[in-house]
Design an enzyme around this catalytic site. Sequence first.
Site, PDB file in Angstrom:
ATOM      1  N   ASP A  45      -9.844   5.420  -1.831  1.00  0.00           N
ATOM      2  CA  ASP A  45      -8.987   6.119  -2.527  1.00  0.00           C
ATOM      3  C   ASP A  45      -9.291   6.813  -3.840  1.00  0.00           C
ATOM      4  O   ASP A  45     -10.681   6.757  -3.889  1.00  0.00           O
ATOM      5  CB  ASP A  45      -7.670   4.883  -2.946  1.00  0.00           C
ATOM      6  CG  ASP A  45      -8.345   4.043  -4.250  1.00  0.00           C
ATOM      7  OD1 ASP A  45      -9.565   3.898  -4.303  1.00  0.00           O
ATOM      8  OD2 ASP A  45      -7.580   3.259  -4.551  1.00  0.00           O
TER       9      ASP A  45
ATOM     10  N   GLU B 202       0.772  -1.119  -0.204  1.00  0.00           N
ATOM     11  CA  GLU B 202       0.006   0.251   0.119  1.00  0.00           C
ATOM     12  C   GLU B 202       0.824   1.242  -0.072  1.00  0.00           C
ATOM     13  O   GLU B 202       0.557   2.228  -0.632  1.00  0.00           O
ATOM     14  CB  GLU B 202      -0.857  -0.068   1.194  1.00  0.00           C
ATOM     15  CG  GLU B 202      -2.058  -1.003   1.294  1.00  0.00           C
ATOM     16  CD  GLU B 202      -3.033  -0.915  -0.270  1.00  0.00           C
ATOM     17  OE1 GLU B 202      -3.174   0.338  -0.587  1.00  0.00           O
ATOM     18  OE2 GLU B 202      -3.610  -1.888  -0.526  1.00  0.00           O
TER      19      GLU B 202
ATOM     20  N   TYR C   8      -7.086   5.723   4.586  1.00  0.00           N
ATOM     21  CA  TYR C   8      -7.090   4.789   3.549  1.00  0.00           C
ATOM     22  C   TYR C   8      -6.430   3.504   3.705  1.00  0.00           C
ATOM     23  O   TYR C   8      -6.879   2.588   3.651  1.00  0.00           O
ATOM     24  CB  TYR C   8      -6.838   5.333   2.120  1.00  0.00           C
ATOM     25  CG  TYR C   8      -6.488   4.445   1.192  1.00  0.00           C
ATOM     26  CD1 TYR C   8      -7.555   3.528   0.523  1.00  0.00           C
ATOM     27  CD2 TYR C   8      -5.097   4.072   0.741  1.00  0.00           C
ATOM     28  CE1 TYR C   8      -7.258   2.387  -0.494  1.00  0.00           C
ATOM     29  CE2 TYR C   8      -4.874   3.104   0.176  1.00  0.00           C
ATOM     30  CZ  TYR C   8      -5.725   2.318  -0.666  1.00  0.00           C
ATOM     31  OH  TYR C   8      -5.477   1.345  -1.311  1.00  0.00           O
TER      32      TYR C   8
END
Length: 339
Positions: free
Chosen positions: A135, A34, A117
């Site tokens: 996102d 991520e 997020y």
Amino acid sequence: MADFVRLTIAWYTENSRDLPWRSTKNPYFIWLSEVILQQTRVDQGRKYYENFTKTYPSVNDLANAAEENVLKLWQGLGYYSRARNLHKTAQIIANDYKGQFPNDYKQILQLKGIGPYTAAAIASFAFDLPHAAVDGNVYRILSRYFGIDLAIDSTAGKKAFQALADSLIPADNAAIYNQAIMEFGALQCTQNNPNCSNCPLFESCDSGRSQLYLQRPVKEKKTKVTKRYFHYFHFESPTGTAIKKRSNEGIWENLYEFPLIETLEKSLDNKLLTDKTIQPVLLFETKHILSHQHIYAHFYRVKQMPASLEYEVVDQLKMHDLPMHRLMEKYFEHISSGK
């Protein structure tokens, strides 16, 4: 809303890409992916993910690494604060959590460099917790499908989209749904060329029917762009090359570069040179575009070492072992090409 979730997951089942971070529940690997994929294309980020997981197979390995080595492995991805935060957070997990990644959303959110997020993505992908990861892809799909014209970069807009996303998340299938809606945005409902003619959501999509898809999502803020002019000096002598480590805060903190003079205008005023015997030869110019600034860089070669300058002298071959930012990479690519 139930149809939206069902159709999105069904599309994902048929069309999802085979990506290495999707085949693991390891929160450390998921966190790495991520962070790497922020502001990065998947095809570029994949090789960095593979290098990081191979070099640092556990969070403790990353925590024990030297920051300089982490930055070197990150080189080329840009936004180096991500790498510094990655390293610091690994140390926090190693020291405060005994090497075990926290499995609570609020605890994950408190870690350095992790926002709502990323915390939601880790919580759902690694621990199957029902937190909606919102996102850019998710903003785009929700704004288009539900016909929402609230600005996604406004406080009201962020709250509204997060609330909508939270209302959609299936408690028993959060991980798959989060992956599905983000993949749908990446491959199907893209920013400029959405595939509306072959979309399972088209019949119930507000923007598809009204042809307003290119007008959504809405943004209200425009980033102010600053122009900066950098003049780098490649000092050379038989003993090596002059290099400096950026110690000030900024996007390239702790990366290495040539001695630098920054000016307000494009041209270099020789009065700024403290050593008047220097005769710089301009070898290379380039423009580097960031989200909030445009950097105009000029590289000069100087075949001498000024006595008054603070710098390190390193062998030019060894210099490539040091972590450097993209401008330095561009310069060395230019001179190695012989142009």
